[in-house]
Write a protein that holds these residues in place. Structure first.
Motif, PDB file in Angstrom:
ATOM      1  N   THR A   7       9.145 -10.353   4.330  1.00  0.00           N
ATOM      2  CA  THR A   7       9.002  -9.933   5.699  1.00  0.00           C
ATOM      3  C   THR A   7       9.356 -11.001   6.492  1.00  0.00           C
ATOM      4  O   THR A   7       9.506 -12.354   6.136  1.00  0.00           O
ATOM      5  N   ASN A  35       4.555  -9.574   1.468  1.00  0.00           N
ATOM      6  CA  ASN A  35       4.192  -9.733   2.762  1.00  0.00           C
ATOM      7  C   ASN A  35       2.787 -10.287   2.790  1.00  0.00           C
ATOM      8  O   ASN A  35       2.195 -10.469   1.765  1.00  0.00           O
ATOM      9  N   ASN A 113       3.350  -1.350   2.408  1.00  0.00           N
ATOM     10  CA  ASN A 113       2.458  -1.225   3.477  1.00  0.00           C
ATOM     11  C   ASN A 113       1.460  -0.114   3.380  1.00  0.00           C
ATOM     12  O   ASN A 113       0.180  -0.201   3.707  1.00  0.00           O
ATOM     13  N   ASP A 114       1.714   1.120   2.312  1.00  0.00           N
ATOM     14  CA  ASP A 114       0.707   1.956   1.839  1.00  0.00           C
ATOM     15  C   ASP A 114      -0.389   1.014   1.101  1.00  0.00           C
ATOM     16  O   ASP A 114      -1.613   1.301   1.026  1.00  0.00           O
TER      17      ASP A 114
END
Length: 161
Positions: A7, A35, A113-114
């Protein structure tokens, strides 16, 4: 060669400029997406395999030796999943040459993200799994909706057959 697709926030932390990779990752697990993640006082880097959605955590303090630290963490994770040592060694050799790039797959970023959301929720509630190894085992067995409910551990076993 392995492509680490980070990211913008992680690229800035690593002080790396994203490049356009000249080829595909030569690893069985494909590109890795990364990330930053904070769990309480722990600062971590979360990496997810683009091909299998296998999750690996690395302490954020180890950014200077990230290629080596990530390859070692992947090797440990594969060993925990029962991958033969010779195949793990081959994967580590392919991960020795690293190219940093931007994320390019929204589905993998969504999975990452989950995982981050689940990790923060589990940590906030103080529930099991308590260690990062247990958390990675939990994620390895978690069905991924984007993959029609398949589990990362199944994809890893298939990749290393």
């Amino acid at each position: 060669m392995v492509v680490l697709r980070c990211t913008q926030k992680l690229l800035a932390r690593l002080k790396r400029a994203a490049v356009v990779p000249q080829g595909l990752s030569s690893t069985r697990l494909g590109d890795w997406y990364g990330n930053e993640l904070r769990l309480g006082r722990q600062q971590l880097l979360l990496f997810v395999s683009g091909r299998t959605r296998l999750a690996v955590f690395v302490p954020a303090r180890d950014t200077r030796q990230l290629p080596t630290v990530l390859a070692d963490a992947v090797a440990d994770r594969l060993a925990a999943l029962g991958v033969p040592a010779t195949l793990i060694e081959q994967e580590q050799q392919h991960m020795a040459d690293v190219v940093f790039a931007r994320t390019d797959n929204r589905s993998v970023v969504g999975t990452m993200n989950d995982y981050a959301f689940m990790a923060r929720d589990i940590h906030a509630r103080g529930e099991v799994p308590e260690t990062l190894e247990e958390l990675m085992d939990f994620f390895a067995g978690t069905p991924i909706l984007a993959l029609d409910g398949a589990r990362p551990v199944d994809f890893v076993r298939e990749a290393f057959r």
